[in-house]
Design an enzyme around this catalytic site. Structure first.
Site, PDB file in Angstrom:
ATOM      1  N   ASN A  10       0.873  -1.176   0.000  1.00 48.60           N
ATOM      2  CA  ASN A  10       0.000   0.000   0.000  1.00 48.60           C
ATOM      3  C   ASN A  10       0.911   1.228   0.000  1.00 48.60           C
ATOM      4  O   ASN A  10       1.516   1.549   1.018  1.00 48.60           O
ATOM      5  CB  ASN A  10      -0.876  -0.042   1.261  1.00 48.60           C
ATOM      6  CG  ASN A  10      -1.699   1.220   1.446  1.00 48.60           C
ATOM      7  OD1 ASN A  10      -1.775   2.055   0.547  1.00 48.60           O
ATOM      8  ND2 ASN A  10      -2.311   1.358   2.619  1.00 48.60           N
ATOM      9  N   TRP A  11       0.998   1.875  -1.147  1.00 49.20           N
ATOM     10  CA  TRP A  11       1.954   2.990  -1.281  1.00 49.20           C
ATOM     11  C   TRP A  11       1.446   4.273  -0.627  1.00 49.20           C
ATOM     12  O   TRP A  11       2.170   5.241  -0.513  1.00 49.20           O
ATOM     13  CB  TRP A  11       2.253   3.246  -2.751  1.00 49.20           C
ATOM     14  CG  TRP A  11       2.980   2.112  -3.436  1.00 49.20           C
ATOM     15  CD1 TRP A  11       3.396   0.934  -2.872  1.00 49.20           C
ATOM     16  CD2 TRP A  11       3.373   2.052  -4.822  1.00 49.20           C
ATOM     17  NE1 TRP A  11       4.027   0.161  -3.810  1.00 49.20           N
ATOM     18  CE2 TRP A  11       4.025   0.819  -5.022  1.00 49.20           C
ATOM     19  CE3 TRP A  11       3.233   2.927  -5.905  1.00 49.20           C
ATOM     20  CZ2 TRP A  11       4.543   0.442  -6.260  1.00 49.20           C
ATOM     21  CZ3 TRP A  11       3.740   2.551  -7.138  1.00 49.20           C
ATOM     22  CH2 TRP A  11       4.392   1.320  -7.317  1.00 49.20           C
ATOM     23  N   LYS A  12       0.179   4.299  -0.279  1.00 46.11           N
ATOM     24  CA  LYS A  12      -0.434   5.499   0.321  1.00 46.11           C
ATOM     25  C   LYS A  12      -0.140   6.711  -0.578  1.00 46.11           C
ATOM     26  O   LYS A  12      -0.117   6.559  -1.795  1.00 46.11           O
ATOM     27  CB  LYS A  12       0.069   5.679   1.761  1.00 46.11           C
ATOM     28  CG  LYS A  12      -0.127   4.392   2.581  1.00 46.11           C
ATOM     29  CD  LYS A  12       0.110   4.554   4.055  1.00 46.11           C
ATOM     30  CE  LYS A  12      -0.123   3.217   4.748  1.00 46.11           C
ATOM     31  NZ  LYS A  12       0.058   3.271   6.184  1.00 46.11           N
ATOM     32  N   HIS A  31      -9.452   1.171   5.102  1.00 41.58           N
ATOM     33  CA  HIS A  31      -8.157   1.302   5.786  1.00 41.58           C
ATOM     34  C   HIS A  31      -8.331   2.253   6.977  1.00 41.58           C
ATOM     35  O   HIS A  31      -9.112   3.202   6.915  1.00 41.58           O
ATOM     36  CB  HIS A  31      -7.112   1.856   4.804  1.00 41.58           C
ATOM     37  CG  HIS A  31      -5.728   1.825   5.358  1.00 41.58           C
ATOM     38  ND1 HIS A  31      -5.268   2.785   6.232  1.00 41.58           N
ATOM     39  CD2 HIS A  31      -4.717   0.935   5.208  1.00 41.58           C
ATOM     40  CE1 HIS A  31      -4.024   2.476   6.579  1.00 41.58           C
ATOM     41  NE2 HIS A  31      -3.667   1.371   5.968  1.00 41.58           N
ATOM     42  N   GLU A  45      -6.643   4.601   8.052  1.00 48.58           N
ATOM     43  CA  GLU A  45      -6.416   6.031   7.763  1.00 48.58           C
ATOM     44  C   GLU A  45      -7.655   6.643   7.130  1.00 48.58           C
ATOM     45  O   GLU A  45      -7.985   7.804   7.380  1.00 48.58           O
ATOM     46  CB  GLU A  45      -5.168   6.189   6.871  1.00 48.58           C
ATOM     47  CG  GLU A  45      -3.898   5.970   7.686  1.00 48.58           C
ATOM     48  CD  GLU A  45      -2.711   5.448   6.897  1.00 48.58           C
ATOM     49  OE1 GLU A  45      -2.707   5.524   5.659  1.00 48.58           O
ATOM     50  OE2 GLU A  45      -1.769   4.940   7.549  1.00 48.58           O
ATOM     51  N   GLU A  96      -5.418  -5.055  10.616  1.00 49.34           N
ATOM     52  CA  GLU A  96      -4.390  -4.036  10.775  1.00 49.34           C
ATOM     53  C   GLU A  96      -4.610  -3.318  12.100  1.00 49.34           C
ATOM     54  O   GLU A  96      -5.402  -2.363  12.166  1.00 49.34           O
ATOM     55  CB  GLU A  96      -4.472  -3.025   9.627  1.00 49.34           C
ATOM     56  CG  GLU A  96      -4.205  -3.630   8.273  1.00 49.34           C
ATOM     57  CD  GLU A  96      -3.545  -2.623   7.335  1.00 49.34           C
ATOM     58  OE1 GLU A  96      -2.493  -2.941   6.797  1.00 49.34           O
ATOM     59  OE2 GLU A  96      -4.081  -1.513   7.196  1.00 49.34           O
ATOM     60  N   GLY A 113       2.581   2.112  10.818  1.00 45.59           N
ATOM     61  CA  GLY A 113       3.538   3.204  10.674  1.00 45.59           C
ATOM     62  C   GLY A 113       4.248   3.565  11.965  1.00 45.59           C
ATOM     63  O   GLY A 113       4.919   4.589  12.047  1.00 45.59           O
ATOM     64  N   SER A 126       3.494  -2.353  10.274  1.00 44.66           N
ATOM     65  CA  SER A 126       4.948  -2.421  10.433  1.00 44.66           C
ATOM     66  C   SER A 126       5.550  -3.773  10.046  1.00 44.66           C
ATOM     67  O   SER A 126       6.470  -4.258  10.700  1.00 44.66           O
ATOM     68  CB  SER A 126       5.347  -2.033  11.858  1.00 44.66           C
ATOM     69  OG  SER A 126       4.936  -0.707  12.139  1.00 44.66           O
ATOM     70  N   GLY A 160       2.918  -1.131   4.303  1.00 44.74           N
ATOM     71  CA  GLY A 160       2.967   0.288   3.967  1.00 44.74           C
ATOM     72  C   GLY A 160       4.405   0.722   3.730  1.00 44.74           C
ATOM     73  O   GLY A 160       4.977   0.513   2.663  1.00 44.74           O
ATOM     74  N   GLY A 161       5.018   1.276   4.759  1.00 48.19           N
ATOM     75  CA  GLY A 161       6.363   1.860   4.660  1.00 48.19           C
ATOM     76  C   GLY A 161       7.377   0.984   3.939  1.00 48.19           C
ATOM     77  O   GLY A 161       8.085   1.451   3.024  1.00 48.19           O
TER      78      GLY A 161
HETATM   79  P1  PGA Z   1       2.932   0.166   7.685  1.00 47.60           P
HETATM   80  O1  PGA Z   1       1.468   0.383   7.058  1.00 47.60           O
HETATM   81  O2  PGA Z   1       3.479  -1.101   7.071  1.00 47.60           O
HETATM   82  O3  PGA Z   1       3.705   1.390   7.273  1.00 47.60           O
HETATM   83  O4  PGA Z   1       2.767   0.050   9.153  1.00 47.60           O
HETATM   84  C1  PGA Z   1       0.598  -0.700   6.879  1.00 47.60           C
HETATM   85  C2  PGA Z   1      -0.693  -0.222   6.286  1.00 47.60           C
HETATM   86  O5  PGA Z   1      -1.147   0.881   6.609  1.00 47.60           O
HETATM   87  O6  PGA Z   1      -1.310  -0.932   5.451  1.00 47.60           O
END
Ligand code: PGA
Length: 255
Positions: free
Chosen positions: A11-13, A97, A99, A171, A177, A217, A238-239
């Site tokens: 997930n590149w956000k 998600h 966010e 999640e 993050g 993470s 994500g990251g």
């Molecule tokens: P993260 O994000 O790996 O940076 O913790 C995961 C996500 O939001 O899908």
């Protein structure tokens, strides 16, 4: 052998410029050409879908949207429909998600409308659920998840049927993050709970087939332990999905 094909999803956000996106896809394809039996998926920002599709070529990487609106078209400034994602050759869409839920006030009801619209189109939803730190510390994790699942997947409950292609993602909000990861045991407990929920609400066949990804993470150093758990079928990253080498290492979790 895995009972279900593992999926590693990036997930590149709201990250990466177009040239970086193309380079990342090149690194992923080069680094994973010999990997078999793992589904690889990326969810770039909407504006990059075209060039990312071009860069993917015939490498078999799945393309997903990070969100969509539930209506097919209309006066919804700033939104994008499921059909538009399909026009951009997406096969999957991430929905609910944390966010989106926290920052953009998406409710379970909205997530359900999106899940319904996506499945009507044949777009595979990756439906995210997860508890906050306060909810976990108060001992409410399972109640919160049950409520999110019941409401976000209400359309499937009413149909008494959920397509087995549907992907669920656990999640924990406190792990996204933050560098904090649920321990493999903690994650397994929740994944098992989610699979039991699927079995109770639908049936054991669906529960056996549906994939449940872990997100929060995930990195090269913890992915193998997480993936060794029986109910963890993949990772939503994500990251660590923004760096080619680390995402390739995560995809190569089997060593
Ligand atoms: P993260 O994000 O790996 O940076 O913790 C995961 C996500 O939001 O899908």
């Amino acid at each position: 052998m895995f009972e279900r094909t593992p999926m590693i999803a990036g997930n590149w956000k709201m990250n990466l410029r177009p040239a970086e996106a193309v380079k990342l896809i090149e690194t992923i394809s080069l680094g994973t050409g010999d990997v078999e039996g793992v589904d690889i998926l990326v969810a770039p920002p909407f504006t990059h879908l075209g060039i990312v599709r071009q860069a993917i070529g015939n490498s078999g990487i799945f393309l997903a949207g990070q969100n969509m609106h539930w209506e097919a078209s209309g006066a919804y400034t700033g939104e994008i429909s499921g059909r538009m994602l399909q026009d951009a050759t997406c096969t999957h869409v991430i929905l609910g998600h944390s966010e989106r839920r926290e920052l953009f006030k998406e409710t379970d009801e909205m997530v359900n409308l999106k899940v319904k619209a996506a499945s009507f189109l044949g777009l595979i939803p990756i439906v995210c659920v997860g508890e906050t730190l306060a909810q976990r510390e108060a001992g409410h994790t399972f109640d919160v998840l049950k409520e999110q699942l019941n409401q976000s997947l209400e359309n499937f409950r009413l149909d008494q049927r959920m397509p087995t292609s549907t992907i669920l993602a656990y999640e924990p909000v406190w792990a996204i993050g933050t560098g904090l990861t649920a321990t493999p045991d903690e994650a397994q407990d929740v994944h098992h709970f989610i699979r039991e929920w699927v079995e109770t609400v639908f049936n054991s066949g669906t529960a056996t087939q549906v994939r449940i990804l872990y997100g929060g993470s995930v990195k090269p150093g913890n992915v193998s332990d997480l993936m060794s758990q029986p109910d963890i079928d993949g990772a939503l990253v994500g990251g660590a999905s923004l760096k080619g080498d680390s995402f390739v290492d995560i995809i190569r979790f089997q060593g």
